[in-house]
Scaffold this active site. Structure first.
Site, short mmCIF file in Angstrom:
data_model
loop_
_atom_site.label_atom_id
_atom_site.label_comp_id
_atom_site.label_asym_id
_atom_site.label_seq_id
_atom_site.Cartn_x
_atom_site.Cartn_y
_atom_site.Cartn_z
N ARG A 97 0.79 -1.23 0.00
CA ARG A 97 0.00 0.00 0.00
C ARG A 97 0.83 1.28 0.00
O ARG A 97 0.56 2.19 -0.77
CB ARG A 97 -0.94 0.01 1.22
CG ARG A 97 -2.07 -0.99 1.13
CD ARG A 97 -2.91 -1.00 2.39
NE ARG A 97 -3.52 0.30 2.65
CZ ARG A 97 -4.25 0.56 3.72
NH1 ARG A 97 -4.45 -0.38 4.63
NH2 ARG A 97 -4.78 1.75 3.90
N HIS A 126 -7.97 -4.45 -7.82
CA HIS A 126 -7.75 -3.74 -6.55
C HIS A 126 -9.06 -3.65 -5.75
O HIS A 126 -9.78 -2.64 -5.82
CB HIS A 126 -7.22 -2.33 -6.86
CG HIS A 126 -6.59 -1.64 -5.69
ND1 HIS A 126 -5.35 -1.98 -5.19
CD2 HIS A 126 -7.03 -0.63 -4.89
CE1 HIS A 126 -5.05 -1.20 -4.18
NE2 HIS A 126 -6.06 -0.37 -3.96
N TYR A 172 -18.47 12.09 -13.97
CA TYR A 172 -18.41 13.28 -14.80
C TYR A 172 -17.05 13.47 -15.49
O TYR A 172 -16.94 14.26 -16.42
CB TYR A 172 -18.67 14.53 -13.95
CG TYR A 172 -20.03 14.53 -13.29
CD1 TYR A 172 -21.20 14.46 -14.05
CD2 TYR A 172 -20.14 14.61 -11.91
CE1 TYR A 172 -22.44 14.46 -13.44
CE2 TYR A 172 -21.38 14.62 -11.29
CZ TYR A 172 -22.53 14.54 -12.06
OH TYR A 172 -23.76 14.55 -11.45
#
Length: 748
Positions: free
Chosen positions: A36, A82, A126
């Site tokens: 990570r 993921h 968007y």
């Protein structure tokens, strides 16, 4: 007991809680570090970034193609590679597209991807995205067996363990992350300088970090700014992998009419949010903390343009900026910490040379595997071409076998000594390939492939040839980015000769006389003018005057407590009027059990004598008493049951110190024996042998003027002090006749 309960009981294993927690926490820590938070030194990517780029590649979002909705990308990445939530994936993807966050964006965004003010990006439904040229370079060769692949979390797909990294992403874009017990923070750098540094390292493997700095000058932040660092500190940071880089905003003076001017800030430090920066500066102006600044405006459009108006045109612009640098994020620090995962996924803090060596080593491995992949393909193609040639030389017989026999493949292999691959190729050959000129084309292709095969074999057998090839690749990469002036130019200026301007105390508060009154209950107020300190001031019922002093409105007022703490308050912030004032503890964080023993206006460079109940003391400059916060400043360190008792000004010409205890022993010694500290316990002024014996009073005086005191309404003076003069920390002698029984030199 049921069968299910028996099975559960049999599977229960006993383990110490300490061991169980240790094992699980270690597993969590390693997962955080490896999967990570820390980037791989080879491609400079964390797993989430690697999966985003690979997912976009699978969607064929190359720079020349059209954009796709980010929601589509996030969905694919989350579903296939993921499984950690869409928000974390989209946040990472947005950062890769922000030109103010990464030096060379790996994602080309379309839509609102946030801004330097700190505004977040629009929702993923968007916005649209595709890969950038840098991202394509990172993944170049991914289909040529250049890196290892592993199964995804579900086992349904595969993903690369590391990227081929044709672009030196770790140093080009930097990285930051917080793991368990460790963190990383790597600055972005200029790609042209990195290419020059890599080439220099390959040509001279013994090159030192100090020599690499000739090529890689230092960080190059996407928001620009001025890096205020000398060469020695830059070398030290890159030699150890840790260090601090001071970044200042880039500014210039714009002259206006009538001798006025304004300061325009065009670049701000890396990772500083512009809107919060401006809010902070405006707040400091409103609170009077920036005495040289009158106003701030944000006139930014696409570029940063912050306008600073000075309070007076007579104030030097460098002094205005020096005050801003000292009090705001217009100057910030980047803490370099080059903590990365090496090729074995082991976290390690590397220096600049080690990072570049790891990158070059990875590129050598990628080149080797890529060459082997191409050699295998060439060998396979030559084998097929050899079969084709055999077929053309025996075309009629080949056609006859194919037409007449059901088991044509084994018959062809037996008749013409063909391999399985060659026989399949002949059987799968299209009829339109049967042309007279095909034989010549086959021979020409075979000749070209053999030449390439010989060249690649030579390349693969010689380490120097591999390094030469990598140098060529790096030069090609450099030339590609050099064509783009916007990406190739250095944004951050490195200034080794930064002038540290001393900011004088500018106070634009009107200088007017006031009288400050503090009551025994801790209420404070001020009245205009210097009135009689013994006047009848208004207090709450049961309250009375504790301290009354004369001051000016632009003074800093110092409050000393018996706990050895000193607090500072601007005189103009003390409430004025005929009322009772306000509680001082609302303005300053004075402990409830602390008693204020002295209040006085700050006088620059003047000395103060501090003495405690147990007879310890020292000199301190008033400059060291000024506190920057409401919490005050601890100046005298006190032992248990000891208290600060005396706080007195030292007149410049005073050369003697007189100390008297409650045992009526008087000691006089030279002021040279009294040390100066900025903070501490002090030294023994007078020795007390009897129990319950403490210091009563201290004074300083000039020896030639004699020792004086007040008793009742009479003033006393002793010219010859030899009887009481001795070394500091002595016991002393009984005071002269007429000395007060209160053991105080003066009334207060």
């Amino acid at each position: 007991m049921s069968e299910e309960a028996k099975v559960i009981k049999e599977n229960i294993k006993s383990q110490q809680l300490k061991e169980a927690i240790s094992e699980r926490y270690l597993a969590y820590a390693m997962s955080t570090i490896v999967s990570r938070s820390l980037p791989d030194v080879r491609d400079g990517l964390k797993p989430v970034h690697r999966r985003i780029l690979y997912g976009m590649r699978q969607l064929k979002l190359d720079p020349k193609s059209g954009y796709k909705k980010c929601a589509r990308v996030v969905g694919d990445v989350m579903g296939k590679y993921h499984p950690h939530g869409d928000a974390s994936i989209y946040d990472a993807m947005v950062r890769l597209a922000q030109s103010f966050s990464v030096r060379y964006p790996l994602v080309m965004g379309q839509g609102n991807f946030g801004n330097v003010d700190g505004d977040s990006a629009a929702a993923m439904r968007y916005t649209e995205a595709k890969l950038s040229e840098a991202a394509v370079a990172i993944m170049d060769g991914l289909d040529e067996h250049t890196v290892d692949f592993m199964d995804t979390y579900s086992g349904e797909e595969i993903e690369p363990c590391v990227m081929p990294a044709g672009f030196p992403n770790l140093l080009a874009n930097g990285a930051n992350g917080i793991a368990v017990g460790m963190a990383t923070n790597i600055a972005p750098h200029n790609i042209l300088e990195l290419c020059d540094g890599i080439i220099a390292l390959i040509k001279n493997p013994d090159i030192k970090v100090a020599e690499l700095i000739d090529y890689i000058k230092g960080p190059d932040f996407p928001t620009g700014g001025v890096i205020c660092q000398d060469r020695e500190s830059i070398i030290s940071a890159y030699e150890t992998g840790r260090g601090n880089f001071v970044i200042r905003a880039k500014w210039e003076r714009e002259d206006l009419s009538y001798g006025n001017y304004q300061i325009v800030i065009s670049e701000i430090p890396y990772q500083v949010q512009k809107s919060k920066l401006i809010e902070k500066i405006a707040e400091l102006i409103e609170n009077g903390k920036l005495s040289t600044v009158a106003d701030i405006r944000d006139e930014s459009a696409e570029d940063v343009r912050i306008v600073i108006e000075p309070k007076s045109r007579t104030v030097d612009d460098k002094i205005v900026m020096a005050q801003l640098f000292a009090n705001t994020e217009l100057e910030s620090k980047f803490a370099l910490n080059m903590n990365v995962l090496d090729k074995n996924c082991v976290p390690k803090v590397m220096n600049l040379k080690e990072v570049l060596e790891a990158y070059v080593e990875h590129r050598v491995e990628v080149l080797t595997r890529r060459t082997n992949f191409r050699l295998e393909n060439i060998a396979h193609r030559l084998e097929i071409l050899e079969g084709y040639l055999t077929a053309y030389l025996n075309l009629d017989e080949v056609i006859h076998i194919i037409r007449e026999y059901d088991d044509a493949k084994p018959r062809l292999m037996e008749r013409f000594k063909l391999t399985d691959v060659q026989a399949d190729a002949i059987l799968n050959m299209k009829l339109r390939s049967l042309r007279k000129l095909e034989e010549m084309e086959i021979k020409a292709e075979a000749d070209n492939l053999k030449k390439e095969q010989a060249s690649l074999t030579e390349l693969n057998s010689n380490e120097k040839n591999k390094l030469k090839k990598i140098v060529e690749e790096v030069k090609d990469l450099r030339s590609v980015f050099a064509k783009n002036k916007e990406l190739s130019k250095r944004y951050s200026i490195i200034d080794e000769n930064v002038e540290n301007v001393v900011v004088p105390v500018y106070d634009f508060t009107p200088k007017e006389p006031i009288t400050i009154i503090l009551s025994n209950m801790g209420w404070i107020k001020s009245v205009k003018n210097h009135v009689d300190l013994n006047s009848d001031f208004a207090f709450k019922e049961g309250d009375s005057r504790a301290v009354a002093i004369h001051a000016m409105t632009n003074d800093k007022i110092v409050f000393a407590t018996d706990m050895g703490q000193f607090f500072t308050l601007d005189a103009n912030k003390i409430p004025s009027g005929r009322g009772y004032g306000e509680p001082l503890r609302l303005m300053l964080e004075i402990p409830v059990d602390a008693k204020i023993i002295k209040v006085f206006p700050y006088q620059k460079d003047e000395n103060i004598l501090l003495a405690s109940l147990n007879g310890y003391g020292f000199k301190v400059s008033q400059n060291d008493l000024i506190a920057q916060t409401k919490n005050g400043k601890s100046v005298m360190n006190l032992a248990d049951k000891d208290k600060l008792l005396i706080v007195k000004n030292i007149i410049a010409d005073d050369d003697m110190v007189a100390v008297v205890g409650n045992n009526r022993k008087l000691l006089v010694f030279g002021i040279d024996g009294l040390p100066s500290f900025s903070r501490g316990k002090g030294v023994i002024l007078q020795k007390y042998k009897e129990p319950n014996t403490y210091l009563s009073d201290v004074m300083t005086f000039k020896k030639d003027d004699g020792m004086t005191w007040v008793n009742g309404n009479r003033n006393f003076k002793v010219a010859d002090i030899s009887m009481w003069q001795g070394k500091r920390a002595s016991v002393g002698h009984m005071p002269p006749d007429g000395f007060p029984k209160s053991n105080k030199f003066n009334k207060e």
